[in-house]
Scaffold this active site. Structure first.
Site, short mmCIF file in Angstrom:
data_model
loop_
_atom_site.label_atom_id
_atom_site.label_comp_id
_atom_site.label_asym_id
_atom_site.label_seq_id
_atom_site.Cartn_x
_atom_site.Cartn_y
_atom_site.Cartn_z
N HIS A 1 -5.67 -0.39 5.92
CA HIS A 1 -5.46 0.28 7.34
C HIS A 1 -6.05 -0.26 8.39
O HIS A 1 -6.55 0.69 9.37
CB HIS A 1 -5.73 1.80 7.30
CG HIS A 1 -4.81 2.51 5.77
ND1 HIS A 1 -3.51 2.00 5.51
CD2 HIS A 1 -5.37 3.54 5.02
CE1 HIS A 1 -3.24 2.49 4.48
NE2 HIS A 1 -4.26 3.66 4.27
N ASP B 1 2.09 3.13 3.33
CA ASP B 1 1.15 4.22 3.02
C ASP B 1 1.91 5.55 2.53
O ASP B 1 1.56 6.47 2.39
CB ASP B 1 0.10 4.71 4.09
CG ASP B 1 -0.88 5.42 3.83
OD1 ASP B 1 -1.32 5.48 2.69
OD2 ASP B 1 -1.23 6.35 4.78
N HIS C 1 0.77 -1.22 -0.08
CA HIS C 1 0.15 0.13 -0.08
C HIS C 1 1.14 1.33 -0.10
O HIS C 1 1.55 1.74 0.81
CB HIS C 1 -0.72 0.05 1.22
CG HIS C 1 -2.05 1.10 1.05
ND1 HIS C 1 -3.33 0.90 0.84
CD2 HIS C 1 -1.86 2.38 1.27
CE1 HIS C 1 -3.99 1.93 0.69
NE2 HIS C 1 -3.17 2.88 1.22
N CYS C 2 1.07 2.01 -1.24
CA CYS C 2 1.72 2.95 -1.31
C CYS C 2 1.10 3.94 -2.38
O CYS C 2 0.29 3.57 -2.99
CB CYS C 2 3.42 2.95 -1.38
SG CYS C 2 3.72 1.98 -2.77
N HIS C 3 1.60 5.02 -2.55
CA HIS C 3 0.92 6.11 -3.71
C HIS C 3 2.18 6.35 -4.52
O HIS C 3 3.18 6.76 -4.21
CB HIS C 3 0.27 7.14 -3.03
CG HIS C 3 -0.83 6.64 -1.95
ND1 HIS C 3 -2.14 6.05 -2.28
CD2 HIS C 3 -0.78 6.67 -0.55
CE1 HIS C 3 -2.75 5.87 -1.28
NE2 HIS C 3 -2.12 6.17 -0.12
N TYR D 1 -7.21 17.54 -2.04
CA TYR D 1 -5.76 18.08 -1.46
C TYR D 1 -4.76 18.14 -2.54
O TYR D 1 -5.01 17.32 -3.54
CB TYR D 1 -5.38 17.01 -0.41
CG TYR D 1 -4.93 15.59 -0.72
CD1 TYR D 1 -3.82 15.14 -1.02
CD2 TYR D 1 -6.14 14.66 -0.62
CE1 TYR D 1 -3.57 13.95 -1.61
CE2 TYR D 1 -5.87 13.25 -0.99
CZ TYR D 1 -4.79 12.86 -1.59
OH TYR D 1 -4.44 11.53 -1.94
N ASN E 1 -2.02 13.47 4.10
CA ASN E 1 -3.14 13.93 5.05
C ASN E 1 -2.97 13.20 6.24
O ASN E 1 -3.91 12.75 6.95
CB ASN E 1 -4.78 13.58 4.42
CG ASN E 1 -4.84 14.40 3.32
OD1 ASN E 1 -4.59 15.46 3.01
ND2 ASN E 1 -5.64 13.98 2.16
N ARG F 1 -10.54 0.77 -5.94
CA ARG F 1 -10.61 1.14 -4.65
C ARG F 1 -11.84 1.89 -4.48
O ARG F 1 -12.23 2.67 -5.48
CB ARG F 1 -9.31 1.88 -4.10
CG ARG F 1 -9.42 2.08 -2.56
CD ARG F 1 -8.21 3.13 -2.27
NE ARG F 1 -7.79 3.22 -0.85
CZ ARG F 1 -7.17 4.14 -0.31
NH1 ARG F 1 -7.01 5.05 -0.84
NH2 ARG F 1 -6.81 3.95 0.99
#
Length: 295
Positions: free
Chosen positions: A175, A242, A26-28, A44, A247, A119
């Site tokens: 999460h 993450d 899980h990363c972006h 954001y 945020n 998602r």
């Protein structure tokens, strides 16, 4: 003007042997905005955190694989993720945000580009999805071997679980369901989460421990919840950073610290292998394993 702080450049040294082909599940990726512009309707605006930044972070942590989860700031434009996957030599996969009217042709294209799931956000600050949309998408992607990725919080999780358990394809709770850890290990929400061990299509990510702890380091209060999930369903548990932590409440987490926390709550090397390598291999359909030495 950015709404999020940048990820940390330097991280703790890793205190255990990371297994070959370990995956950050899980990363972006954010931009770079000059190449992959952000969605005008985003909630954001983060600083750039592109492929090269992610690759450098992975090298620091001894990770080789990653699952890139589409972020709100890029909307339905998947090009930043698919570009990163194409550069990864088969080591990255992706999870998409998709419009309800996405076509079968587009889904097939995304599959060929390395996308393996869709998602849905049900947390209060990103709310907008409905269970009907989720069920319709489940029918569209069933033949691709994809899964649904669920970003919920304590309130929405209890509402969603009955419908999620009726699905005939895998679903992943991000999460740890963002449960309220102040209510303890016996809370209704966490008890319901652990009961997913009896559902063969349910997966849980032991990511976001910093979020569960409200950003209060060293995130000690969240670690028993990680351990409980690992004990309950090791064959369907995933782990992720993450990164780059959009945020967050409090300081931006140290990804080395997060990996070391996983190592501490999961001290058995065989179980680490299962969660960091074998489980992602199954769910995200990586091409082959293992290909690398531990380090």
């Amino acid at each position: 003007m950015f709404d999020c702080a940048p990820a940390k450049k330097h991280t703790e040294n890793i205190t255990f042997d990371v297994p070959a082909d370990a995956c950050d599940s899980h990363c972006h990726i954010f931009g770079p905005a000059s190449q992959f512009p952000f969605d005008p309707k985003r909630s954001y605006t983060p600083p750039d955190a592109g492929y090269d930044d992610l690759k450098a972070k992975q090298n620091n942590l001894g990770l080789h694989r990653a699952v890139l989860v589409q972020a709100n700031c890029h909307g339905y434009d998947m090009s930043a993720i698919t570009n990163a996957i194409s550069r990864s030599q088969g080591q990255y996969r992706g999870v998409a945000l998709l419009p309800p009217d996405v076509t079968a042709t587009r889904l097939q294209q995304l599959h060929e580009e390395g996308i393996r799931g869709v998602r849905y956000n049900f947390v209060s600050h990103l709310a907008g999805a409905t269970i009907d949309e989720l069920q319709t998408m489940a029918q569209k992607i069933a033949g691709l071997g994809w899964h649904l990725c669920i970003h919920a919080d304590e309130t929405s999780l209890l509402r969603l679980l009955p419908d999620l358990q009726k699905l005939t394809l895998p679903f992943v709770i991000d999460h740890m369901g963002r449960i309220d850890i102040s209510k303890g290990l016996q809370s209704d929400a966490f008890t319901a989460l652990l009961q997913l061990c009896h559902h063969p299509q349910a997966w849980i990510k032991v990511s976001g421990v910093d979020r569960l702890c409200g950003g209060t380091e060293p995130y000690t209060a969240g670690q028993p919840f990680m351990r409980a999930i690992i004990d309950a369903m090791p064959e369907r548990t995933l782990w992720g950073t993450d990164w780059p932590h959009p945020n967050v409440t409090g300081p931006v987490p140290d990804d080395g610290q997060l990996l070391n926390i996983f190592g501490a709550v999961c001290p058995d090397p065989a179980l680490r292998q299962r969660i960091l390598v074998d489980n992602p291999q199954v769910l995200y359909q990586f091409d082959s394993q293992p290909t690398r030495h531990s380090g």
